[in-house]
Design an enzyme around this catalytic site. Structure first.
Site, PDB file in Angstrom:
ATOM      1  N   HIS A 189       0.816  -1.216   0.000  1.00  0.00           N
ATOM      2  CA  HIS A 189       0.000   0.000   0.000  1.00  0.00           C
ATOM      3  C   HIS A 189       0.853   1.271   0.000  1.00  0.00           C
ATOM      4  O   HIS A 189       0.328   2.360  -0.214  1.00  0.00           O
ATOM      5  CB  HIS A 189      -0.982  -0.007   1.177  1.00  0.00           C
ATOM      6  CG  HIS A 189      -0.354   0.186   2.519  1.00  0.00           C
ATOM      7  ND1 HIS A 189      -0.056  -0.852   3.372  1.00  0.00           N
ATOM      8  CD2 HIS A 189       0.017   1.307   3.186  1.00  0.00           C
ATOM      9  CE1 HIS A 189       0.464  -0.384   4.497  1.00  0.00           C
ATOM     10  NE2 HIS A 189       0.515   0.936   4.406  1.00  0.00           N
ATOM     11  N   ASP A 219       0.165  -7.689   1.130  1.00  0.00           N
ATOM     12  CA  ASP A 219       0.527  -6.282   1.379  1.00  0.00           C
ATOM     13  C   ASP A 219       2.044  -6.112   1.439  1.00  0.00           C
ATOM     14  O   ASP A 219       2.577  -5.436   2.319  1.00  0.00           O
ATOM     15  CB  ASP A 219      -0.117  -5.767   2.667  1.00  0.00           C
ATOM     16  CG  ASP A 219      -0.020  -4.237   2.776  1.00  0.00           C
ATOM     17  OD1 ASP A 219       0.164  -3.582   1.729  1.00  0.00           O
ATOM     18  OD2 ASP A 219      -0.101  -3.704   3.902  1.00  0.00           O
ATOM     19  N   SER A 302       4.738   2.386   7.906  1.00  0.00           N
ATOM     20  CA  SER A 302       4.408   1.211   7.099  1.00  0.00           C
ATOM     21  C   SER A 302       5.611   0.753   6.285  1.00  0.00           C
ATOM     22  O   SER A 302       6.256   1.551   5.604  1.00  0.00           O
ATOM     23  CB  SER A 302       3.244   1.521   6.160  1.00  0.00           C
ATOM     24  OG  SER A 302       2.071   1.775   6.897  1.00  0.00           O
TER      25      SER A 302
END
Length: 457
Positions: A189, A219, A302
């Site tokens: 993402h 992911d 992230s």
């Protein structure tokens, strides 16, 4: 010869007021006249009968007295209104008394002290000597390798910040170096739909990167930089060794604050976490058998590494749990619920992405009823487009799974829904054997299945 009596001159302090009657007693001769300026002889006054004239007798010649300079003398006047009196009190004391001397000394001391202090401050300011406050001496800057500082010092050179620009938006994420060839692992993402990717190292050097491959189901994504020397790949640990309570360190760039280090513990393992789903067709949903940590993780973290006490990567920070959107007291950012993809899963996916550009997913070859609200994961009666819910010849069919079966356990671990079953299966590799506990017609049975493989997205 006249009957006269001559007396000595009267004292100079004696005088009579003018116009006062002669008050001499009888028989007291009159004072002898003094020589006055302007007169040269003696005046005579007979004491005999009136009118009798005394014969003149020539006085013997005498040496005129020596005239001294006239002096202005003060005479006492007994008839005056105020007697002229003079009291000798000694010399007039014109000096300072004791209290005045003490006051003068105190004032002088204060003035001298003030001037001395001012001069001292001025000299200090103008001198080359600088003011130094007490301070501890420089100590050994080394830290224990298993301390937070030691872990950070080891890992930071291998952590990078990603700045991504897309067609409609831009964002920031984190990644870490996998090998000397310049491969960097991050979240899908972070780089999804990216047009430009810039990688910034802990030294501040920035270079462009290209996308190698990505997988939305896990992911995870891999990008690569070229022409960079001195890369410091991070050591990969084993997420199977992680236990609840183990200390961990997270590194990332929350809100573009690069090289941010936070610490915490492993709060739980095997947390079924789903993320994404913005597209609505389920193609962007990530299923993660996650490690839960209370190390603060925020937007921008992230893709960053979650490290153990030996500075080995045990997870990839990927998601956080925030307060509910409809909660009026909702707190933004980290609330101590962070989730990381286990590195065992990340390693396998990264290897496939580097090798082929895509990743494979382990499957059992069945279609699940995602609307089922009971305990466990129910196999649907029919599949998509009216196809059978159990793929003919697939792993599930070979294991004996039938439509309507409810799978309640995977390798003895409880499964509460369809999402959890997918997460438990994807935590393994294609070809791994599993034992499924199935509820059919009110009876439990165990089935052995060997996972198949499907291409990811």
């Amino acid at each position: 010869m006249a009957d006269r009596q001559q007396t000595d001159p009267a004292p100079q302090w004696w005088s009579r007021p003018e116009g006062t009657a002669d008050s001499r007693r009888d028989g007291v001769p009159a004072p002898r006249p003094e020589s006055r300026a302007g007169g040269g002889g003696h005046g005579a006054e007979g004491d005999g009968a009136a009118g009798q004239e005394a014969p003149t007798q020539e006085a013997p010649a005498q040496e005129p007295p020596t005239q001294e300079p006239p002096t202005h003398e003060v005479r006492y006047d007994p008839w005056g209104a105020q007697p002229l009196q003079a009291v000798d009190r000694g010399r007039d004391r014109r000096g300072f008394r004791l209290w005045q001397v003490a006051a003068l000394a105190a004032a002088t001391a204060l003035l001298a002290g003030g001037i001395g202090g001012w001069v001292g401050v001025l000299a200090e300011r103008q001198s080359s000597t600088r003011l130094e406050l007490p301070q501890a001496a420089v100590a050994d800057k080394g830290r224990a390798p298993d301390s937070v500082a030691g872990i950070a010092a080891t890992a930071l050179p291998g952590v990078v910040t990603l700045h991504v620009r897309g067609a409609k938006s831009s964002g920031t994420g984190t990644g870490f170096v996998l090998d000397p060839q310049g491969h960097i692992l991050t979240n899908n993402h972070v780089v999804a739909d990216a047009k430009e990717i810039a990688v910034t190292f802990s030294t501040g050097e920035s270079v462009t990167a290209e996308l190698v491959g990505r997988d939305s189901g896990y992911d995870l994504a891999v990008v690569k930089v070229s022409g960079v020397r001195g890369l410091r790949p991070l050591s990969l640990g084993n997420s199977e060794n992680v236990k609840v309570g183990d200390p961990v360190v997270a590194i990332g760039a929350p809100f573009d604050l690069s090289n941010t280090v936070t610490a915490g513990i492993i709060s739980a393992t095997g947390r079924p976490v789903t993320a994404g789903g913005d597209k609505g067709d389920g193609s962007d949903i990530s299923y993660v058998d996650a490690l839960q940590t209370d190390a603060p993780i925020n937007p921008g973290n992230s893709g960053g590494p979650l490290l153990d006490a030996r500075a080995h990567v045990v997870g990839i920070n990927s998601a956080i749990r925030g307060a509910d959107k409809d909660d009026p007291d909702r707190q933004g950012g980290s609330i101590g619920l962070g989730f990381a993809i286990p590195i065992n899963q990340g390693k396998r996916v990264a290897e496939e992405l580097i090798a082929t550009g895509h990743a494979t997913h382990p499957v059992i070859g069945v279609t699940l009823d995602m609307d089922y609200t009971g305990d466990g994961a129910r196999v649907g009666d029919k599949g998509e487009d009216g196809k059978p819910s159990v793929t003919a010849g697939g792993p599930g069919a070979r294991a004996g799974i039938k439509p309507g079966d409810v799978i309640t356990k995977v390798d003895g671990q409880r499964v509460r829904g369809g999402d959890e079953l997918i997460i438990k299966i994807r935590a393994h590799r294609p070809g791994d054997p599993l034992t499924l506990t199935v509820l059919r017609d009110g009876r439990e049975r165990t089935l052995d299945v060997v996972l198949g493989s499907a291409n990811g997205s």
